[in-house]
Write a protein that holds these residues in place. Structure first.
Motif, PDB file in Angstrom:
ATOM      1  N   LEU A  22      -5.673  -0.920 -13.866  1.00 57.84           N
ATOM      2  CA  LEU A  22      -5.345  -1.470 -12.546  1.00 57.84           C
ATOM      3  C   LEU A  22      -6.565  -1.433 -11.638  1.00 57.84           C
ATOM      4  N   PHE A  23      -6.870  -2.581 -11.033  1.00 59.00           N
ATOM      5  CA  PHE A  23      -8.035  -2.718 -10.170  1.00 59.00           C
ATOM      6  C   PHE A  23      -7.600  -3.151  -8.772  1.00 59.00           C
ATOM      7  N   LEU A  63      -8.264   0.308  -4.500  1.00 61.54           N
ATOM      8  CA  LEU A  63      -6.844   0.483  -4.779  1.00 61.54           C
ATOM      9  C   LEU A  63      -6.088   0.881  -3.513  1.00 61.54           C
ATOM     10  N   THR A  64      -4.877   0.336  -3.371  1.00 61.13           N
ATOM     11  CA  THR A  64      -4.034   0.733  -2.251  1.00 61.13           C
ATOM     12  C   THR A  64      -3.517   2.156  -2.466  1.00 61.13           C
ATOM     13  N   GLU A  65      -3.037   2.756  -1.406  1.00 58.92           N
ATOM     14  CA  GLU A  65      -2.492   4.107  -1.490  1.00 58.92           C
ATOM     15  C   GLU A  65      -1.310   4.145  -2.452  1.00 58.92           C
ATOM     16  N   GLU A  66      -0.480   3.108  -2.441  1.00 58.65           N
ATOM     17  CA  GLU A  66       0.664   3.062  -3.349  1.00 58.65           C
ATOM     18  C   GLU A  66       0.205   3.021  -4.800  1.00 58.65           C
ATOM     19  N   ALA A  67      -0.823   2.238  -5.077  1.00 63.49           N
ATOM     20  CA  ALA A  67      -1.348   2.160  -6.438  1.00 63.49           C
ATOM     21  C   ALA A  67      -1.879   3.513  -6.893  1.00 63.49           C
ATOM     22  N   ARG A  68      -2.530   4.219  -6.010  1.00 64.83           N
ATOM     23  CA  ARG A  68      -3.058   5.544  -6.367  1.00 64.83           C
ATOM     24  C   ARG A  68      -1.930   6.512  -6.709  1.00 64.83           C
ATOM     25  N   ARG A  69      -0.834   6.432  -5.967  1.00 70.79           N
ATOM     26  CA  ARG A  69       0.292   7.336  -6.217  1.00 70.79           C
ATOM     27  C   ARG A  69       0.943   7.060  -7.562  1.00 70.79           C
ATOM     28  N   HIS A  70       1.011   5.814  -7.944  1.00 71.28           N
ATOM     29  CA  HIS A  70       1.719   5.448  -9.165  1.00 71.28           C
ATOM     30  C   HIS A  70       0.845   5.549 -10.418  1.00 71.28           C
ATOM     31  N   THR A 126       3.261  -3.373  -5.930  1.00 71.74           N
ATOM     32  CA  THR A 126       2.864  -2.368  -6.910  1.00 71.74           C
ATOM     33  C   THR A 126       4.073  -1.650  -7.497  1.00 71.74           C
ATOM     34  N   GLY A 127       5.131  -1.480  -6.692  1.00 69.67           N
ATOM     35  CA  GLY A 127       6.333  -0.836  -7.200  1.00 69.67           C
ATOM     36  C   GLY A 127       6.960  -1.598  -8.346  1.00 69.67           C
TER      37      GLY A 127
END
Length: 219
Positions: free
Chosen positions: A164-165, A172-179, A126-127
């Protein structure tokens, strides 16, 4: 020599291999889009009628002239079979690009070979997707029914964005939620806690289409 091959498509309408058109009657149409092999033997591919007998390259080139400004990204950590359905819908709504995040391999069965007509990009995590989107000045809009998410039905999606799905189940992963610039939820009224990931993607993409697409009048 032909530049096209028939696609091993599964059809759900009962017509089986007879879906499509047979050999084109003489005289054949002339011009760059047409594939002599398809004209000679018929075109059984899963394509719109206006693209019958066209080469795949010609179809992609034509689609590229009118693709929409939204991208579709899917997290692929568990080889989710819903990804194919998301890709098929992204093709139907003519997304700019499709981004697979995580595993490079994904289950293409549900795509019914529509990925051949889309630009598909892979990001290992995701990064990397986030860095790419930032460089393109594209906000990432997560779609998930999470605490704090804003209702999609009351939200104006950006014209240029990445939808983003997450994968089926965990979302969604936690990383995706942060970004994500924001996360949108889809209103539900029944007993189930979530809807199919492919269905959620279709709803979100259609929300963009309703706002920005040039929808032709009914015939």
């Amino acid at each position: 020599m032909s530049t096209e091959t028939q696609e091993p498509v599964q059809y759900d309408d009962g017509y089986g291999p007879e879906v499509g058109v047979g050999p084109h009657p003489a005289p054949w149409p002339q011009g760059a889009p047409y594939d002599p092999e398809l004209l000679a033997h018929g075109d059984r591919r899963n394509v719109a009628d206006r693209y019958r007998y066209w080469t795949r390259e010609a179809i992609v080139a034509d689609l590229d002239t009118r693709r929409h400004d939204f991208h579709v990204a899917v997290e692929n950590w568990g080889h989710d079979f819903n990804i194919g359905s998301v890709v098929r819908t992204a093709n139907a709504f003519l997304a700019k690009e499709i981004h697979i995040v995580g595993r490079r391999r994904w289950n293409r069965r549900g795509a019914m070979v529509t990925d051949r007509y889309q630009h598909v990009r892979h990001h290992p995590d995701t990064g990397v997707l986030t860095a790419w989107a930032a460089a393109e000045e594209l906000p990432i809009i997560g779609i998930d029914n999470l605490p704090g998410a804003v209702p999609l039905e009351r939200t104006v999606l950006p014209r240029r964005c990445v939808l983003l799905f997450g994968q089926e189940g965990p979302g969604l992963t936690e990383e995706a939620r942060r970004h994500a610039a924001m996360v949108c939820s889809i209103a539900q009224f029944g007993s189930t806690r979530s809807i199919n990931a492919g269905a959620a993607a279709a709803i979100a993409m259609h929300a963009w289409i309703q706002r920005y697409a040039d929808v032709p009048p009914a015939p």
